[in-house]
Design an enzyme around this catalytic site. Sequence first.
Site, short mmCIF file in Angstrom:
data_model
loop_
_atom_site.label_atom_id
_atom_site.label_comp_id
_atom_site.label_asym_id
_atom_site.label_seq_id
_atom_site.Cartn_x
_atom_site.Cartn_y
_atom_site.Cartn_z
N ARG A 166 -15.97 6.30 21.07
CA ARG A 166 -15.47 7.23 22.09
C ARG A 166 -16.40 8.42 22.28
NH1 ARG A 166 -10.40 6.90 22.96
NH2 ARG A 166 -9.47 7.01 20.89
N TYR A 167 -16.98 8.85 21.20
CA TYR A 167 -17.86 10.02 21.24
C TYR A 167 -19.32 9.57 21.19
CZ TYR A 167 -13.64 12.61 19.86
OH TYR A 167 -12.39 13.16 19.80
N ARG A 170 -20.65 9.18 17.09
CA ARG A 170 -19.87 8.70 15.96
C ARG A 170 -18.86 7.64 16.40
NH1 ARG A 170 -18.53 13.43 18.05
NH2 ARG A 170 -16.47 14.35 17.87
N CYS A 179 -2.20 -1.13 4.31
CA CYS A 179 -2.14 0.23 3.80
C CYS A 179 -1.25 0.26 2.57
CB CYS A 179 -1.57 1.18 4.85
SG CYS A 179 -2.66 1.37 6.27
N CYS A 183 3.26 4.12 7.52
CA CYS A 183 3.87 5.33 8.07
C CYS A 183 4.51 4.96 9.40
CB CYS A 183 2.81 6.40 8.25
SG CYS A 183 1.74 6.53 6.79
N CYS A 186 2.64 5.71 12.68
CA CYS A 186 1.21 5.35 12.71
C CYS A 186 0.74 5.01 14.12
CB CYS A 186 0.94 4.17 11.79
SG CYS A 186 -0.80 3.69 11.81
N ARG A 188 -1.79 3.38 14.79
CA ARG A 188 -2.43 2.07 14.77
C ARG A 188 -1.46 0.98 14.31
NH1 ARG A 188 -7.15 4.40 12.34
NH2 ARG A 188 -7.39 5.57 14.26
N ASP A 345 1.15 11.31 18.10
CA ASP A 345 0.82 10.51 19.27
C ASP A 345 2.07 9.83 19.84
OD1 ASP A 345 -1.92 11.06 19.06
OD2 ASP A 345 -2.19 9.46 17.59
N ASP A 382 -4.68 14.45 20.36
CA ASP A 382 -5.57 13.33 20.65
C ASP A 382 -5.13 12.84 22.03
OD1 ASP A 382 -7.63 11.55 20.15
OD2 ASP A 382 -6.96 11.17 18.10
N LYS A 389 -10.03 14.10 20.73
CA LYS A 389 -9.26 15.19 20.13
C LYS A 389 -9.54 16.50 20.86
CE LYS A 389 -9.50 12.89 15.70
NZ LYS A 389 -10.35 11.74 16.13
C1 LIG Z 1 -11.01 11.01 15.26
C2 LIG Z 1 -12.04 10.15 15.76
C3 LIG Z 1 -13.39 10.38 15.45
C4 LIG Z 1 -13.84 11.54 14.59
O1 LIG Z 1 -13.56 12.75 15.22
P1 LIG Z 1 -14.02 14.13 14.56
O2 LIG Z 1 -13.48 15.17 15.49
O3 LIG Z 1 -15.52 14.10 14.51
O4 LIG Z 1 -13.41 14.20 13.20
C5 LIG Z 1 -14.31 9.51 15.98
N1 LIG Z 1 -13.95 8.49 16.76
C6 LIG Z 1 -12.67 8.26 17.09
C7 LIG Z 1 -12.35 7.14 18.00
C8 LIG Z 1 -11.67 9.08 16.60
O5 LIG Z 1 -10.39 8.83 16.91
S1 SF4 Z 2 -1.04 6.50 9.17
FE1 SF4 Z 2 -1.26 4.28 9.63
S2 SF4 Z 2 -3.31 3.75 8.93
FE2 SF4 Z 2 -2.76 5.70 7.93
S3 SF4 Z 2 -1.83 5.13 5.96
FE3 SF4 Z 2 -0.18 5.36 7.42
S4 SF4 Z 2 0.15 3.28 8.20
FE4 SF4 Z 2 -1.88 3.29 7.26
#
Ligand SMILES: *Cc1c(COP(=O)(O)O)cnc(C)c1O
Ligand code: SF4
Length: 503
Positions: A166-167, A170, A179, A183, A186, A188, A345, A382, A389
């Site tokens: 996305r960025y 990174r 996990c 959670c 979550c 994801r 989220d 986010d 973010k």
């Molecule tokens: C959170 C995240 C990052 C890292 O973000 P930082 O602000 O650098 O901590 C990188 N890629 C994705 C897709 C993210 O969700």
């Molecule tokens: S927030 Fe999602 S990815 Fe993180 S520990 Fe909990 S269940 Fe696992």
Amino acid sequence: MGDSAPQQEAPVERPELDAPPSKQPPPFGRRLGSDEFAVHENFPMKVESPSVRLGRRGRAHYYPDVSDADWNDWRWQFRHRVTTLDELVRRLPSVGADRAAREQVLADFRMGITPYYLSLVDADDPDDPVLRQVAPLFEEHLYRAVGEEDPLAEEKFSPVPGITHRYPDRVLMVLSNNCAIYCRYCTRKRTMYEGATADVEIDRMVDYIARTPSVRDVVVSGGDPLNFATAKLDAILTKLRAIPHLEIIRIGTRVPVALPQRIDDELCEMLARHHPLWINVHFNHPRELTADAARACDKLSRAGIPLNNQAVLLKGVNDDVATIKALCHGLMKMRVRPYYLYQCDPVRGAEHFRTTVAKGLEIIEGLRGHTSGLAIPTYVIDAPGGGGKIPIQPQYLLDYDREKGRALVRNYQGNVYEYVEPRGAHDEVLVPTPSKESAPVRLAGSNGKSAETPATSNGNGNGNGNGNGKNGHGDERVVGKSKWVHRGSTRSERAARFEKPKG
Ligand SMILES: *Cc1c(COP(=O)(O)O)cnc(C)c1O
Ligand code: SF4
């Protein structure tokens, strides 16, 4: 490379995972005795909320017959995770209410609670903040159709499965769907089905990073990377480390929170071979800051790994200033820096965890100035749809007068100050001017009442700015001037300032 592949570059003998902790001190400084940990099981509650009386909980309540050896063995903890409603109700009868609804939400998203994490739950509190994070609730059933599958559009920004790019510099790399605990909020959860990510898929992710030179930072995140066998994670990190343009590796993990026994010397020694490596942990509530968690974080720190915390703001768990403050203070004592406080989220089935943005701002407002700046996380949303973010701050810049080169700012007490720009420089400065028509700014300490603040600088034209900012209690407050710009910075000006008055 399989789990049993020999470690060519490891001259020292490495203890087996199941072996008792080694007698040698870890290679990174002095080992703390258990009584030296500043944080222990109910410390933050005692200090911050003396009125909170905790009921039955702890290992003695939930698992009285388990031996120390089993309890402290992360494999035992992992194998004995509570994954069915039957077992949860057996250990915690209060969860027996609304059974059908709870069963139904478990069909959507699985449950997993380590015995250790369950032991933090107060059995006498139906709204327990630890339980709320991991147990299926009736509210989840109520809102099960509300929300998004993939609120951050991680899959839209995914060049290969498992990578979100996305960025510019990174990427996020999701290695597994496993996990220590699951959670309920979550982001994801869509990926958390049973079964492991195939090795070829992991290789494809590594390969993407290897052929994308702009990537200097990888976030290896949940599913939890520390759930892998040490040798397997070692192999993955070794492949990542072989990529010349990849400067840093970050691991996002909830293992120190949910399964701190996993953080053993062998794991720490392995991780320390892949520096520069950072770890982001995920504590949400002060009650998660136990002696075991503190020990796990201490071990990671001694392996040279900087620790940062990413908390999620969750209704009914931590959505008040006192709880977040206690959390951040406790983290600081464990040498963990609060990094982000995430707005929850809008993920499917988590509607009941969401707070308003005003709530998050109130919490940050309640921290800034009131406690160590190091203890204050950046509050972020986010952006839904994949905007990344976005930091959200209470408004401290009340006005910015570009022509006069003056900024009107307020502090944490609501006092208003004028800051004068360096002479001749303000033309170049691009600071957005708050809208003159904007709503009255609510000042710190106003106890929910709004107070009018000057929407513009006082405009008396001579730059002396005796303004009339008020705090929430209606007192007149003197607008401070930026004191240093007029003092003079040449040698003769300084000399004149320190001259003794004649007399
Ligand atoms: C959170 C995240 C990052 C890292 O973000 P930082 O602000 O650098 O901590 C990188 N890629 C994705 C897709 C993210 O969700
Ligand atoms: S927030 Fe999602 S990815 Fe993180 S520990 Fe909990 S269940 Fe696992």
